[in-house]
Design an enzyme around this catalytic site. Structure first.
Site, PDB file in Angstrom:
ATOM      1  N   LYS A 266     -22.974   4.679  -4.209  1.00 49.90           N
ATOM      2  CA  LYS A 266     -24.171   5.711  -4.978  1.00 49.90           C
ATOM      3  C   LYS A 266     -25.763   5.064  -4.381  1.00 49.90           C
ATOM      4  O   LYS A 266     -26.776   6.016  -5.094  1.00 49.90           O
ATOM      5  CB  LYS A 266     -24.071   3.919  -6.005  1.00 49.90           C
ATOM      6  CG  LYS A 266     -22.229   4.844  -6.382  1.00 49.90           C
ATOM      7  CD  LYS A 266     -23.231   5.095  -8.251  1.00 49.90           C
ATOM      8  CE  LYS A 266     -21.962   5.767  -9.200  1.00 49.90           C
ATOM      9  NZ  LYS A 266     -21.127   5.350 -10.520  1.00 49.90           N
TER      10      LYS A 266
ATOM     11  N   LYS B  48     -12.923  15.294  -5.731  1.00 53.35           N
ATOM     12  CA  LYS B  48     -12.367  15.449  -7.220  1.00 53.35           C
ATOM     13  C   LYS B  48     -13.171  15.649  -8.357  1.00 53.35           C
ATOM     14  O   LYS B  48     -14.290  16.337  -8.804  1.00 53.35           O
ATOM     15  CB  LYS B  48     -11.475  14.217  -7.796  1.00 53.35           C
ATOM     16  CG  LYS B  48     -12.856  12.816  -7.707  1.00 53.35           C
ATOM     17  CD  LYS B  48     -13.091  11.276  -7.982  1.00 53.35           C
ATOM     18  CE  LYS B  48     -14.058  11.387  -8.992  1.00 53.35           C
ATOM     19  NZ  LYS B  48     -13.683   9.891  -9.526  1.00 53.35           N
TER      20      LYS B  48
ATOM     21  N   LYS C 177     -17.538  13.444 -13.405  1.00 50.84           N
ATOM     22  CA  LYS C 177     -18.613  14.269 -15.184  1.00 50.84           C
ATOM     23  C   LYS C 177     -19.615  14.188 -14.105  1.00 50.84           C
ATOM     24  O   LYS C 177     -20.289  14.393 -14.796  1.00 50.84           O
ATOM     25  CB  LYS C 177     -18.261  13.058 -15.605  1.00 50.84           C
ATOM     26  CG  LYS C 177     -18.024  11.791 -14.914  1.00 50.84           C
ATOM     27  CD  LYS C 177     -18.473  10.950 -16.914  1.00 50.84           C
ATOM     28  CE  LYS C 177     -17.394   9.608 -16.823  1.00 50.84           C
ATOM     29  NZ  LYS C 177     -18.127   8.146 -15.532  1.00 50.84           N
TER      30      LYS C 177
HETATM   31  P1  ATP Z   1     -18.624  10.054 -11.762  1.00 53.81           P
HETATM   32  O1  ATP Z   1     -18.231  11.396 -11.188  1.00 53.81           O
HETATM   33  O2  ATP Z   1     -19.715   9.663 -12.586  1.00 53.81           O
HETATM   34  O3  ATP Z   1     -17.943   8.663 -10.651  1.00 53.81           O
HETATM   35  P2  ATP Z   1     -15.943   9.735 -13.033  1.00 53.81           P
HETATM   36  O4  ATP Z   1     -15.600  11.170 -13.455  1.00 53.81           O
HETATM   37  O5  ATP Z   1     -15.388   9.818 -11.168  1.00 53.81           O
HETATM   38  O6  ATP Z   1     -17.310   9.160 -12.070  1.00 53.81           O
HETATM   39  P3  ATP Z   1     -14.815   7.225 -14.016  1.00 53.81           P
HETATM   40  O7  ATP Z   1     -16.488   6.762 -15.227  1.00 53.81           O
HETATM   41  O8  ATP Z   1     -15.848   6.547 -12.562  1.00 53.81           O
HETATM   42  O9  ATP Z   1     -15.368   8.508 -13.577  1.00 53.81           O
HETATM   43  O10 ATP Z   1     -13.476   6.671 -14.575  1.00 53.81           O
HETATM   44  C1  ATP Z   1     -12.750   6.642 -15.344  1.00 53.81           C
HETATM   45  C2  ATP Z   1     -12.259   6.997 -15.312  1.00 53.81           C
HETATM   46  O11 ATP Z   1     -11.128   8.469 -14.970  1.00 53.81           O
HETATM   47  C3  ATP Z   1     -11.366   6.066 -13.766  1.00 53.81           C
HETATM   48  O12 ATP Z   1     -10.353   5.087 -13.793  1.00 53.81           O
HETATM   49  C4  ATP Z   1     -11.518   6.857 -12.796  1.00 53.81           C
HETATM   50  O13 ATP Z   1     -10.229   6.754 -11.907  1.00 53.81           O
HETATM   51  C5  ATP Z   1     -10.328   8.478 -13.570  1.00 53.81           C
HETATM   52  N1  ATP Z   1     -10.966   9.263 -13.079  1.00 53.81           N
HETATM   53  C6  ATP Z   1     -12.443   9.871 -13.174  1.00 53.81           C
HETATM   54  N2  ATP Z   1     -12.333  11.223 -12.211  1.00 53.81           N
HETATM   55  C7  ATP Z   1     -10.774  11.423 -12.230  1.00 53.81           C
HETATM   56  C8  ATP Z   1      -9.737  12.572 -11.776  1.00 53.81           C
HETATM   57  N3  ATP Z   1     -11.244  13.414 -11.158  1.00 53.81           N
HETATM   58  N4  ATP Z   1      -8.527  12.663 -11.591  1.00 53.81           N
HETATM   59  C9  ATP Z   1      -7.724  11.919 -12.252  1.00 53.81           C
HETATM   60  N5  ATP Z   1      -8.430  10.252 -12.282  1.00 53.81           N
HETATM   61  C10 ATP Z   1      -9.901  10.772 -12.145  1.00 53.81           C
END
Ligand code: ATP
Ligand code: LTN
Length: 334
Positions: free
Chosen positions: A115, A197, A200
């Site tokens: 970050k 992965k 969002k």
């Molecule tokens: P960012 O992309 O902004 O870092 P993120 O999409 O990774 O966000 P988080 O808010 O960090 O989302 O995660 C919320 C939950 O969703 C966490 O437990 C994370 O492990 C899970 N998660 C996020 N993306 C995935 C994915 N592609 N597949 C499975 N689990 C996910």
């Protein structure tokens, strides 16, 4: 809450639009676990401001996230759903735990490094101490279990280290939490770059399925999903695009990847993509309907928010008072 059950804590940040990855990898497990544990599901809005946010947007997203917890099927009578910022004990315990956490430990955190690189113009102290606030979240509730994605394991380990260090000095104050990593849907990949992965914060909207995407958009995104030129529907690392589509189909239907391979053997990618799209639409449709229904019921949502904050505050304050006493803060005069 049921006193015989163990305690679970988890949270999500109200940043960005939630994706199918968040749902299949996290939220869906939360619902299953909520039958078995006393759960505290928090909208971690204090963590969100470690990256600059638009105030009106943050408020809107926080409410949408809380609504999503409910729409996914978490029962607020049996569990606790609330906003982190409504319970001041989070910030208070985080301060104390800051004094039991070493700079060197925080410097090793890969999320901080990522970050900081991404937001080079705003490497604030909150971003650096983010894991300490997360430790406070978990330890305040004496959580036994914390469901998180693999990416959060390092934060869970530092939480355990801080708790053990504190307990080592002051006696058994904190429960040492265990991580829980779900099996199916653990890592949903990007539809455009299947080595990455689904996230969002991805800039390409075609890479992610958002939970509020309409059926046409979902079908279109799956049609455009990046695959390969092999032409066979096989579950193997050499075909990351197809492997991801099998994972998604498998997570949505509870069929094993091997059975999905068999079901589509000899069929074309076009047909398979359509089937995956339709399954995802059928999984998301009831969720979207429920979100719409709940969003209209302001009184109900406000009641959940109010009761959740009260319940969380009660439990959190109990731990906070104990910690304050242990470190030597003067007693309150009543
Ligand atoms: P960012 O992309 O902004 O870092 P993120 O999409 O990774 O966000 P988080 O808010 O960090 O989302 O995660 C919320 C939950 O969703 C966490 O437990 C994370 O492990 C899970 N998660 C996020 N993306 C995935 C994915 N592609 N597949 C499975 N689990 C996910
Ligand atoms: N850092 C987590 C969100 C989070 C969390 C928590 C998860 C904040 N506090 C406590 C579990 C327990 C994330 O970005 N997914």
């Amino acid at each position: 809450m049921d006193g015989t059950k163990k305690t679970l804590f988890s949270g999500m940040q109200a940043t960005g639009k939630l994706t199918l990855g968040n749902y299949l990898g996290a939220l869906r497990n939360w619902v299953t676990l909520s039958e078995e544990y006393n759960c505290f599901y928090c909208v971690v809005d204090e963590h969100s401001i470690t990256v600059r946010q638009d105030p009106a947007e943050l408020r809107k997203r926080a409410r949408a996230l809380l609504t999503l917890y409910l729409a996914a099927g978490i029962d607020p009578e049996k569990n606790c759903i609330y906003y982190q910022s409504h319970v001041s004990a989070h910030a208070e315990l985080a301060w104390i735990l800051n004094c039991f956490t070493y700079m060197g430990e925080l410097q090793r955190m890969t999320q901080f490094k990522d970050k900081a690189a991404k937001h080079a113009d705003n490497i604030n102290a909150g971003l650096f101490t983010y894991p300490v606030l997360m430790a406070a979240d978990i330890l305040l509730f004496q959580a036994d279990l914390v469901p998180v994605g693999i990416d959060q394991m390092q934060h869970l380990e530092i939480t355990r280290d801080i708790a053990q260090r504190f307990n080592g000095i002051y006696g058994d104050v904190f429960t040492i939490p265990e991580a829980y990593i779900g099996k199916s849907g653990a890592k949903i990949m990007s539809l455009q770059e299947p080595e990455k992965k689904m996230s969002k914060s991805d800039e390409n909207p075609n890479a992610s399925i958002y939970l509020l995407d309409d059926p046409d958009t979902i079908m279109r995104k799956f049609k455009r999903a990046v695959t390969d030129s092999e032409g066979s529907i096989c579950y193997r690392d050499e075909q990351p695009g197809i492997k991801n589509l099998i994972d998604i189909y498998s997570a949505c239907t509870s069929k094993a990847p091997k059975d999905v391979e068999a079901e589509f053997s000899g069929r074309g990618y076009g047909e398979f993509k359509e089937a995956v799209g339709e399954t995802v639409v059928s999984v998301l449709k009831p969720l979207q309907d429920r979100i719409e229904e709940l969003s209209k019921d302001k009184t109900y949502l406000d009641t959940v928010i109010k009761n959740g904050a009260q319940r969380a505050e009660y439990v959190a304050t109990k731990t906070l008072r104990k910690v304050q006493k242990k470190v030597g803060f003067p007693e309150r005069i009543r």
